[in-house]
Scaffold this motif. Structure first.
Motif, PDB file in Angstrom:
ATOM      1  N   HIS A  53      44.631  52.357  39.959  1.00 42.48           N
ATOM      2  CA  HIS A  53      44.749  53.106  41.204  1.00 42.48           C
ATOM      3  C   HIS A  53      46.206  53.111  41.648  1.00 42.48           C
ATOM      4  CE1 HIS A  53      43.717  54.672  45.154  1.00 42.48           C
ATOM      5  NE2 HIS A  53      44.349  53.653  45.717  1.00 42.48           N
ATOM      6  N   ASN A  54      46.734  54.305  41.902  1.00 41.24           N
ATOM      7  CA  ASN A  54      48.120  54.468  42.369  1.00 41.24           C
ATOM      8  C   ASN A  54      49.104  53.697  41.511  1.00 41.24           C
ATOM      9  OD1 ASN A  54      47.300  56.165  44.423  1.00 41.24           O
ATOM     10  ND2 ASN A  54      47.353  54.581  46.017  1.00 41.24           N
ATOM     11  N   GLY A  55      48.939  53.806  40.188  1.00 40.70           N
ATOM     12  CA  GLY A  55      49.889  53.201  39.265  1.00 40.70           C
ATOM     13  C   GLY A  55      49.715  51.725  39.027  1.00 40.70           C
ATOM     14  N   LYS A  56      48.634  51.126  39.513  1.00 39.91           N
ATOM     15  CA  LYS A  56      48.437  49.693  39.359  1.00 39.91           C
ATOM     16  C   LYS A  56      47.058  49.406  38.774  1.00 39.91           C
ATOM     17  CE  LYS A  56      50.066  46.883  42.470  1.00 39.91           C
ATOM     18  NZ  LYS A  56      50.256  46.063  43.717  1.00 39.91           N
ATOM     19  N   PHE A  57      47.013  48.425  37.869  1.00 37.69           N
ATOM     20  CA  PHE A  57      45.750  47.962  37.308  1.00 37.69           C
ATOM     21  C   PHE A  57      45.175  46.844  38.181  1.00 37.69           C
ATOM     22  CE2 PHE A  57      47.912  49.777  33.641  1.00 37.69           C
ATOM     23  CZ  PHE A  57      46.901  50.482  33.004  1.00 37.69           C
ATOM     24  N   TYR A  58      43.847  46.891  38.366  1.00 36.69           N
ATOM     25  CA  TYR A  58      43.128  45.886  39.144  1.00 36.69           C
ATOM     26  C   TYR A  58      41.982  45.329  38.308  1.00 36.69           C
ATOM     27  CZ  TYR A  58      45.344  47.925  43.330  1.00 36.69           C
ATOM     28  OH  TYR A  58      46.245  48.379  44.272  1.00 36.69           O
ATOM     29  N   VAL A  59      41.835  44.013  38.312  1.00 30.16           N
ATOM     30  CA  VAL A  59      40.675  43.362  37.708  1.00 30.16           C
ATOM     31  C   VAL A  59      40.157  42.338  38.713  1.00 30.16           C
ATOM     32  CG1 VAL A  59      39.765  42.001  35.808  1.00 30.16           C
ATOM     33  CG2 VAL A  59      41.625  43.626  35.389  1.00 30.16           C
ATOM     34  N   ILE A  60      38.863  42.402  39.026  1.00 30.68           N
ATOM     35  CA  ILE A  60      38.226  41.436  39.924  1.00 30.68           C
ATOM     36  C   ILE A  60      37.004  40.864  39.229  1.00 30.68           C
ATOM     37  CG2 ILE A  60      37.120  41.063  42.164  1.00 30.68           C
ATOM     38  CD1 ILE A  60      38.677  43.395  43.267  1.00 30.68           C
ATOM     39  N   PHE A  61      36.827  39.555  39.361  1.00 32.50           N
ATOM     40  CA  PHE A  61      35.650  38.902  38.790  1.00 32.50           C
ATOM     41  C   PHE A  61      35.418  37.579  39.500  1.00 32.50           C
ATOM     42  CE2 PHE A  61      39.320  37.617  36.276  1.00 32.50           C
ATOM     43  CZ  PHE A  61      39.202  36.225  36.264  1.00 32.50           C
ATOM     44  N   VAL A  62      34.246  37.007  39.249  1.00 34.51           N
ATOM     45  CA  VAL A  62      33.931  35.663  39.737  1.00 34.51           C
ATOM     46  C   VAL A  62      33.928  34.698  38.555  1.00 34.51           C
ATOM     47  CG1 VAL A  62      32.593  36.469  41.706  1.00 34.51           C
ATOM     48  CG2 VAL A  62      31.439  36.025  39.530  1.00 34.51           C
ATOM     49  N   ALA A  63      34.110  33.424  38.882  1.00 34.17           N
ATOM     50  CA  ALA A  63      33.945  32.341  37.912  1.00 34.17           C
ATOM     51  C   ALA A  63      32.862  31.420  38.457  1.00 34.17           C
ATOM     52  CB  ALA A  63      35.254  31.587  37.711  1.00 34.17           C
ATOM     53  N   ASN A  64      31.801  31.251  37.710  1.00 35.85           N
ATOM     54  CA  ASN A  64      30.646  30.538  38.258  1.00 35.85           C
ATOM     55  C   ASN A  64      30.895  29.056  38.497  1.00 35.85           C
ATOM     56  OD1 ASN A  64      29.023  32.691  38.658  1.00 35.85           O
ATOM     57  ND2 ASN A  64      27.796  32.419  36.829  1.00 35.85           N
ATOM     58  N   ASP A  65      31.937  28.497  37.902  1.00 34.72           N
ATOM     59  CA  ASP A  65      32.247  27.103  38.201  1.00 34.72           C
ATOM     60  C   ASP A  65      32.984  26.963  39.538  1.00 34.72           C
ATOM     61  OD1 ASP A  65      34.113  28.487  36.413  1.00 34.72           O
ATOM     62  OD2 ASP A  65      35.418  26.761  36.723  1.00 34.72           O
ATOM     63  N   THR A  66      33.368  28.079  40.163  1.00 32.38           N
ATOM     64  CA  THR A  66      34.009  28.033  41.484  1.00 32.38           C
ATOM     65  C   THR A  66      33.138  28.682  42.556  1.00 32.38           C
ATOM     66  OG1 THR A  66      35.226  30.114  41.139  1.00 32.38           O
ATOM     67  CG2 THR A  66      36.299  28.088  40.415  1.00 32.38           C
ATOM     68  N   ARG A  67      31.849  28.829  42.275  1.00 27.82           N
ATOM     69  CA  ARG A  67      30.947  29.496  43.217  1.00 27.82           C
ATOM     70  C   ARG A  67      30.970  28.829  44.595  1.00 27.82           C
ATOM     71  NH1 ARG A  67      26.062  32.565  42.951  1.00 27.82           N
ATOM     72  NH2 ARG A  67      26.154  32.577  40.680  1.00 27.82           N
ATOM     73  N   ASN A  68      31.046  27.493  44.626  1.00 29.73           N
ATOM     74  CA  ASN A  68      30.986  26.806  45.914  1.00 29.73           C
ATOM     75  C   ASN A  68      32.240  27.016  46.770  1.00 29.73           C
ATOM     76  OD1 ASN A  68      32.776  25.280  44.459  1.00 29.73           O
ATOM     77  ND2 ASN A  68      31.748  23.316  44.780  1.00 29.73           N
ATOM     78  N   GLN A  69      33.280  27.611  46.204  1.00 29.43           N
ATOM     79  CA  GLN A  69      34.488  27.903  46.970  1.00 29.43           C
ATOM     80  C   GLN A  69      34.412  29.251  47.681  1.00 29.43           C
ATOM     81  OE1 GLN A  69      38.191  27.272  44.762  1.00 29.43           O
ATOM     82  NE2 GLN A  69      37.124  25.903  43.344  1.00 29.43           N
ATOM     83  N   ASN A  70      33.364  30.049  47.383  1.00 28.67           N
ATOM     84  CA  ASN A  70      33.198  31.375  47.984  1.00 28.67           C
ATOM     85  C   ASN A  70      34.436  32.239  47.778  1.00 28.67           C
ATOM     86  OD1 ASN A  70      31.729  33.376  49.386  1.00 28.67           O
ATOM     87  ND2 ASN A  70      32.800  32.880  51.292  1.00 28.67           N
TER      88      ASN A  70
END
Length: 506
Positions: free
Chosen positions: A85-102
Motif C-alpha cells: 500500500h502506497n509503496g510499502k509492504f505490510y505483513v501482520i501476524f500473531v505468534a501463539n506463544d505470545t498470546r497472553n501479551q495481547n
C-alpha cells in the motif's frame, strides 16, 4: 506455463498472495523456524522461489531458543496477511506463544528484500487480513465470529470510536468455525474469504465468501468451493486471491496432504455480474493449471537444495535452510573444518526434538530423499549425530558413542534408554565416518520413511520403517533435519560433510 496442480508438493500453508506490477509475492507460516516469516516470489503463479524472510529472531525467549525443555512447537509465527500500500509492504501476524501479551506483530518495508521494521501492535488478531480503505486501515480476524476493526493510521492499536463490529457469524461447522480471513474490495464490493468445516455432506475444509456493498454493512455469503480433487476428502481451501496484469483472477489455497504437510493449490476463479465469486471449473479444482508468465525466461532458485557446506560463515546458508528454533551460532561453524558443518552441544537433552542448532529443509512429494556423511570422532558418550525425518513422530538415523565405541543407530519416538528414543537398529562401526540416508514416500498418503547406512559402497536399511504422521503438536510437515545432541555430557561435536537432496526416486 502449464503444470500439475497442486503446484508445490511441500509444506507451505496459510498462504496470502499479492501482485506488485509484474511480480507475485506469497507469505506462509513458519512457526518455530528461524529465519521466519518466509515470502516467496513468482512471475507466473506456478513456479516459486524464496524471496526473503522477515526476521531471524522474533522474540528472544527461552522457548524460541529451545532452552526451556519444550520449545514453541505448534506456536510461533503463523497465518500472516501480506499487503502492498502506497509503496510499502505490510505483513501482520500473531505468534501463539505470545498470546497472553495481547499483541500482534507488524513488519513493514519499502522493499521486499528489507530491511523490515518490526513493531508490536495492540490486539491478538488471529488469522488476520489487512485492508486499506484509502488511508484508513482495517483488520478482519477471528475464528467463528469474524470481527472487523478499524485501526489507527499507524496500525498501533484500534482507532478509538472507529468501526468495531462482527461481520460474519459462522454456525455451520463440524470442528472448526470460520477462520483464515482474506479481505478485498473489488468492483465496489467488499469481500471476505474464509474457511470452515461443514457439519453435513462432505465434512471437510471448505471455502466460503461473504460480501457487502458497504464496509460496515450487512455481509451475505455462502460456500463457494467444496472439492478435494479426489484426494482423501482433503478439502482445498484457505488463502488469498490475486489478479494478473491481463485481468484474470486466481485463488492460491492449500490442501492437507498427509505427513508432507499443507501444500499450495492454484485455483482459477472469476466474478459473476452480480458479484458472486466462482472458484474452479464447474465447482472443481483442475488437476492441471496453465498461466501466463510476466517474465518467461526467468530462472527460479529451488526451494530445496543440496549443499556441500563450503561457506565463510553460518550466515551464508542458502535460503532453503532453516534452523529448528533460534540457533546459538557460537556452537555452529564452517571455519573450524572448512567444507564441513560442525555442530557442538552445550546442553544435555532428552531426544532429537530438543536438540539445539538443528538445521533442516522441507521434504517434498511425492518421493524425496536426503543423504549426509557424518564424522562422529568428536562425539562423547551419550551423544548422537545424524539426520531425521523430523516431526514429533520422528525417525532418526545416525551415530552414537557408548563406552567409547561408535555405533550406527536408528531411533524412533519412545522412552527406552533413558528417553532418547526407541532403538530399532544398531550396527558397530569400525571407523568414525558413516554415510546416512532418509527416503520418504508421500505418494497417495503412503507416508513411509526408510533409513539407510552405506556399507561397502551399498545402501543398507537400518532399523524399522517409520509411518509418518502429521501431528498438531508440531503442526508442520516433515523436514529433513541434521542434528547433534548430548544425552549424558555436553561439549561433544559432530561434523557433516554434505547434504544431498534428491526428488522422485523410487
Amino acid at each position: 506455463m502449464k503444470k500439475n496442480n497442486p503446484i508445490i508438493w511441500a509444506d507451505i500453508p496459510d498462504v496470502d498472495i499479492i501482485r506488485v506490477d509484474d511480480t507475485y509475492y506469497m507469505v506462509s507460516t513458519t512457526m518455530h523456524l528461524s529465519p521466519g516469516g518466509v515470502i516467496f516470489r513468482s512471475y507466473d503463479l506456478i513456479h516459486w522461489e524464496i524471496a526473503t524472510y522477515l526476521y531471524d529472531i522474533l522474540e528472544d525467549s527461552e522457548g524460541e531458543r529451545l532452552t526451556d525443555g519444550r520449545g514453541i512447537y505448534g506456536a510461533g509465527m503463523w497465518a500472516a496477511t501480506l499487503r502492498h500500500h502506497n509503496g510499502k509492504f505490510y505483513v501482520i501476524f500473531v505468534a501463539n506463544d505470545t498470546r497472553n501479551q495481547n499483541i500482534s506483530f507488524l513488519f513493514t518495508s519499502e522493499s521486499i528484500n528489507g530491511p523490515w521494521e518490526k513493531r508490536k501492535i495492540k490486539g491478538f488478531y488471529h488469522d488476520c487480513s489487512l485492508y486499506f480503505e484509502g488511508d484508513r486501515p482495517f483488520i478482519v480476524s477471528g475464528g467463528g465470529d469474524l470481527r472487523l476493526v478499524e485501526m489507527k493510521p499507524d496500525l498501533s492499536e484500534p482507532l478509538p470510536g472507529g468501526t468495531d463490529m462482527i461481520i460474519i457469524r459462522d454456525r455451520d461447522y463440524v470442528g472448526l468455525r470460520a477462520e483464515g480471513s482474506h479481505m478485498y474490495k473489488i468492483n465496489g464490493k467488499y469481500y471476505v474469504f474464509a474457511i470452515h468445516w461443514l457439519r453435513y455432506g462432505s465434512k471437510r475444509r471448505t471455502e466460503l465468501c461473504y460480501f457487502s456493498d458497504k464496509i460496515d454493512g450487512e455481509y451475505v455469503g455462502a460456500n463457494i468451493l467444496d472439492d478435494d480433487m479426489g484426494y482423501h476428502n482433503a478439502g482445498v481451501a484457505q488463502g488469498g486471491i490475486v489478479d494478473t496484469p491481463d485481468g484474470d483472477w486466481y485463488a492460491m489455497l492449500f490442501q492437507d496432504h498427509g505427513a508432507v504437510g499443507r501444500i499450495p493449490v492454484l485455483v482459477p476463479m472469476h466474478f459473476e455480474e452480480d458479484g458472486w465469486p466462482v472458484f474452479g471449473i464447474d465447482g472443481k479444482v483442475p488437476h492441471y493449471i496453465e498461466t501466463k508468465s510476466t517474465r518467461p525466461d526467468y530462472v527460479y532458485s529451488p526451494i530445496v537444495c543440496s549443499d556441500e557446506f563450503e561457506y565463510a560463515d553460518e550466515d551464508s546458508l542458502p535460503a532453503p535452510w532453516q534452523w529448528n528454533h533460534i540457533p546459538d551460532k557460537s556452537l555452529v561453524s564452517f571455519q573450524e573444518r572448512p567444507g564441513w558443518l560442525r555442530v557442538r552441544t552445550a546442553r544435555v537433552v532428552k531426544n532429537v526434538t530438543l536438540a539445539q542448532n538443528s538445521l533442516g529443509q522441507r521434504t517434498m512429494g511425492p518421493i524425496c530423499e536426503a543423504e549426509t556423511l557424518v564424522d562422529a570422532s568428536g562425539l562423547k558418550d551419550g551423544d548422537f549425530a545424524g539426520i531425521s525425518a523430523f516431526q514429533s513422530n520422528y525417525g532418526f538415523v545416525g551415530v552414537t558413542r557408548e563406552d567409547g565405541q561408535l555405533y550406527a543407530v536408528m531411533l524412533g519416538v519412545g522412552e527406552e534408554h533413558g528417553g532418547y528414543g526407541k532403538e530399532y537398529g544398531r550396527v558397530p562401526l569400525t571407523g568414525s565416518t558413516v554415510e546416512l540416508k532418509v527416503h520418504c514416500n508421500f505418494d497417495d498418503n503412503i507416508d513411509i520413511a526408510e533409513f539407510f547406512i552405506k556399507k561397502d559402497g551399498e545402501w543398507v536399511k537400518l532399523g524399522a520403517d517409520l509411518h509418518m504422521l502429521y501431528t498438531l503438536d508440531h503442526f508442520m510437515g516433515y523436514r529433513f533435519v541434521l542434528s547433534c545432541f548430548s544425552t549424558k555430557t555436553a561439549g561433544g561435536h559432530a561434523d557433516f560433510d554434505y547434504f544431498r537432496y534428491s526428488l522422485d526416486k523410487q
